[in-house]
Write a protein that holds these residues in place. Structure first.
Motif, PDB file in Angstrom:
ATOM      1  N   TYR A   1      73.928  30.429  76.751  1.00  0.00           N
ATOM      2  CA  TYR A   1      75.441  30.861  76.792  1.00  0.00           C
ATOM      3  C   TYR A   1      76.027  31.679  75.897  1.00  0.00           C
ATOM      4  O   TYR A   1      76.524  32.609  76.004  1.00  0.00           O
ATOM      5  CB  TYR A   1      76.382  29.473  76.957  1.00  0.00           C
TER       6      TYR A   1
ATOM      7  N   ASP B   1      74.713  35.280  75.434  1.00  0.00           N
ATOM      8  CA  ASP B   1      75.404  36.155  76.234  1.00  0.00           C
ATOM      9  C   ASP B   1      76.722  36.510  75.737  1.00  0.00           C
ATOM     10  O   ASP B   1      76.966  37.799  75.484  1.00  0.00           O
ATOM     11  CB  ASP B   1      75.525  35.509  77.340  1.00  0.00           C
ATOM     12  N   LEU B   2      77.578  35.637  75.199  1.00  0.00           N
ATOM     13  CA  LEU B   2      78.785  35.904  74.627  1.00  0.00           C
ATOM     14  C   LEU B   2      78.335  36.962  73.381  1.00  0.00           C
ATOM     15  O   LEU B   2      79.297  37.965  73.525  1.00  0.00           O
ATOM     16  CB  LEU B   2      79.321  34.920  74.022  1.00  0.00           C
TER      17      LEU B   2
ATOM     18  N   HIS C   1      77.704  40.396  74.324  1.00  0.00           N
ATOM     19  CA  HIS C   1      78.865  41.059  75.392  1.00  0.00           C
ATOM     20  C   HIS C   1      78.502  41.149  76.712  1.00  0.00           C
ATOM     21  O   HIS C   1      78.695  42.142  77.411  1.00  0.00           O
ATOM     22  CB  HIS C   1      79.152  42.523  74.620  1.00  0.00           C
ATOM     23  N   GLN C   2      77.619  40.118  77.101  1.00  0.00           N
ATOM     24  CA  GLN C   2      77.387  39.914  78.473  1.00  0.00           C
ATOM     25  C   GLN C   2      77.973  38.831  79.018  1.00  0.00           C
ATOM     26  O   GLN C   2      78.581  37.835  78.427  1.00  0.00           O
ATOM     27  CB  GLN C   2      75.832  39.511  78.566  1.00  0.00           C
ATOM     28  N   THR C   3      78.270  38.580  80.531  1.00  0.00           N
ATOM     29  CA  THR C   3      78.963  37.533  81.119  1.00  0.00           C
ATOM     30  C   THR C   3      78.243  36.524  81.309  1.00  0.00           C
ATOM     31  O   THR C   3      77.174  36.530  81.817  1.00  0.00           O
ATOM     32  CB  THR C   3      79.593  38.158  82.553  1.00  0.00           C
ATOM     33  N   PRO C   4      78.606  35.187  80.685  1.00  0.00           N
ATOM     34  CA  PRO C   4      77.923  33.905  80.723  1.00  0.00           C
ATOM     35  C   PRO C   4      77.627  33.694  82.349  1.00  0.00           C
ATOM     36  O   PRO C   4      78.568  34.082  83.028  1.00  0.00           O
ATOM     37  CB  PRO C   4      78.624  32.961  80.125  1.00  0.00           C
ATOM     38  N   GLU C   5      76.671  32.845  82.684  1.00  0.00           N
ATOM     39  CA  GLU C   5      76.416  32.560  84.211  1.00  0.00           C
ATOM     40  C   GLU C   5      77.145  31.122  84.486  1.00  0.00           C
ATOM     41  O   GLU C   5      77.244  31.008  85.569  1.00  0.00           O
ATOM     42  CB  GLU C   5      74.820  32.192  84.282  1.00  0.00           C
TER      43      GLU C   5
ATOM     44  N   SER D   1      81.241  29.208  83.896  1.00  0.00           N
ATOM     45  CA  SER D   1      82.659  29.147  83.376  1.00  0.00           C
ATOM     46  C   SER D   1      82.782  29.030  81.931  1.00  0.00           C
ATOM     47  O   SER D   1      81.997  27.994  81.205  1.00  0.00           O
ATOM     48  CB  SER D   1      83.551  28.374  84.174  1.00  0.00           C
ATOM     49  N   THR D   2      83.453  29.776  81.225  1.00  0.00           N
ATOM     50  CA  THR D   2      83.559  29.285  79.654  1.00  0.00           C
ATOM     51  C   THR D   2      84.692  28.613  79.435  1.00  0.00           C
ATOM     52  O   THR D   2      84.995  28.191  78.286  1.00  0.00           O
ATOM     53  CB  THR D   2      83.996  30.861  79.255  1.00  0.00           C
TER      54      THR D   2
END
Length: 419
Positions: free
Chosen positions: A394, A397-398, A401-405, A407-408
């Motif tokens: 997680y 990804d942050l 600069h990728q979107t986590p799989e 919810s943040t």
């Protein structure tokens, strides 16, 4: 991008591994002479997403008072002169209500279930082994009131799609025949078939080597002194008297994260929750557990390794005390003989203690800070291994600069600012 990961416990090593897999140049710094030599060394051996629950729950303050007067109490409370201890306790009590419990448990289960997926994928991709078993976890209840009280937890399990079974005594013995001599002490159990077990130290050591193989640089026996702040970002980190510079920094120092972050004006409510374990050689296979058994009354877990039983439990709220006192070992002996008597040789057991980095709401702090090149992955409490792969992937990804799989919501420092 060159990233320094501060700390080489299971959370730090998994963070380094996933960052390296994304193409980052990664350096891991630790004061020990190898990875997983502190809190990750001899934990209870569970990967238990289904049992991801905050200590802060309705009724806990009253239970805590009662526990303190028990001979073999699951809670050890010793007040210190450290004001952060009192603040942490106050925040925990403030979370002991139905609404907060539901919010916090959902966050913990969300990260834990994602982490389950990640470690399964890791095992498939690498073939890593660590005396692992995929046979589920059983939570034993000695009182009908305990069994009746699991309805709210089951609601969350249903919401998250986590399979479960409620077992009677016959059902318990179907999975754990070694309990036959003590089965009449229990009224029922909750089983989570997807939970796993293994040796966290062995896992972390093997993943360390895999991380080295893909270019991660591990620097051990290094004293991390403080972070250096300049122009609203981290300029570098002081290590053994020298300022070292990277593009970004991840603090994964467990209970010691609080002091490190305070040096740059970031206050995090991560407090050391002391835990104990015994590692017991098996002497009778027929009496030993098959997977992990949790005794709800004593708050103790007993986990099967290949030829050993790892027994972990109790919680000490008494600062950075790492002393090993005989009366705490006696408590573990007493519980062992109430669950799996004759399964192992207690005289040859290894007694250990570690400091679990706990937040008052149970959810780890994973994510950004007010400084754009500083990140936190810490505060996992008793679920460091359970959440390690998920929180590492997680945060990688942050950082990249990728979107986590998943919810943040609720994972970074903002939840404390909002409260």
């Amino acid at each position: 991008m060159h990233i320094y990961v501060l700390g080489s416990g299971v959370v730090g090593v998994t963070t380094a591994y996933y960052l390296a897999k994304k193409g980052c140049e990664v350096t891991v710094i630790d004061r020990q002479d190898g990875s997983a030599l502190e809190t990750s060394f001899a934990n209870a051996g569970q990967i238990s997403p289904g049992y991801a629950s905050p200590w802060a729950a309705p009724g806990v303050p009253l239970k805590a008072i009662k526990w303190m007067f028990q001979k073999h109490s699951p809670l050890i409370m010793k007040l210190t002169s450290d004001i952060t201890q009192y603040k942490w306790i106050a925040q925990l009590i403030a979370n002991c209500n139905e609404q907060s419990y539901s919010i916090n448990k959902e966050r913990m289960v969300r990260m834990s279930e994602y982490s389950r997926y990640c470690i399964q994928q890791l095992r498939q991709d690498t073939g890593i082994t660590y005396e692992d078993r995929q046979k589920g976890t059983i939570q034993l209840f000695r009182k009908q009131q305990q069994l009746d009280g699991i309805s709210k937890d089951i609601d969350v399990l249903k919401e998250m799609g986590t399979p479960y079974e409620v077992l009677d005594r016959e059902g318990i013995l179907r999975y754990e025949p070694g309990l036959k001599d003590k089965i009449n002490e229990f009224v029922g159990a909750l089983r989570l078939p997807n939970d796993e077990t293994g040796d966290c130290f062995l896992f972390t050591q093997k993943l360390t080597q895999m991380a080295k193989d893909i270019g991660v640089n591990f620097r051990f026996n290094k004293n991390i002194e403080k972070l250096e702040l300049q122009n609203n970002q981290i300029k570098g980190v002081w290590i053994d008297g020298e300022l070292e510079i990277a593009d970004a920094y991840v603090v994964s120092l467990g209970s010691y994260s609080t002091a490190m972050l305070k040096s740059v004006g970031i206050n995090v409510p991560i407090y050391p929750l002391k835990g104990f374990s015994l590692t017991i050689p098996i002497t009778d296979e027929s009496k030993a557990p098959q997977s992990t058994v949790l005794d709800e009354s004593y708050k103790v877990a007993l986990t099967r390794f290949d030829n050993r039983i790892r027994m972990g439990g109790m919680a000490g709220v008494n600062g950075f005390d790492l002393s090993l006192k005989q009366r705490y070992r006696d408590t573990l002996h007493e519980v062992f003989n109430h669950v799996f008597p004759g399964a192992g040789n207690l005289d040859e057991a290894t007694f250990w203690t570690g400091l679990r980095p706990a937040t008052p709401d149970g959810t780890p702090i994973v994510g950004k800070t007010p400084y754009p090149n500083l990140w936190i992955n810490s505060g996992h409490g008793t679920l460091g291994w359970t959440m390690s792969c998920g929180s590492a992937k997680y945060i990688s990804d942050l950082i990249t600069h990728q979107t986590p799989e998943i919810s943040t919501e609720g994972f970074d420092l903002e939840r404390y600012q909002k409260s």
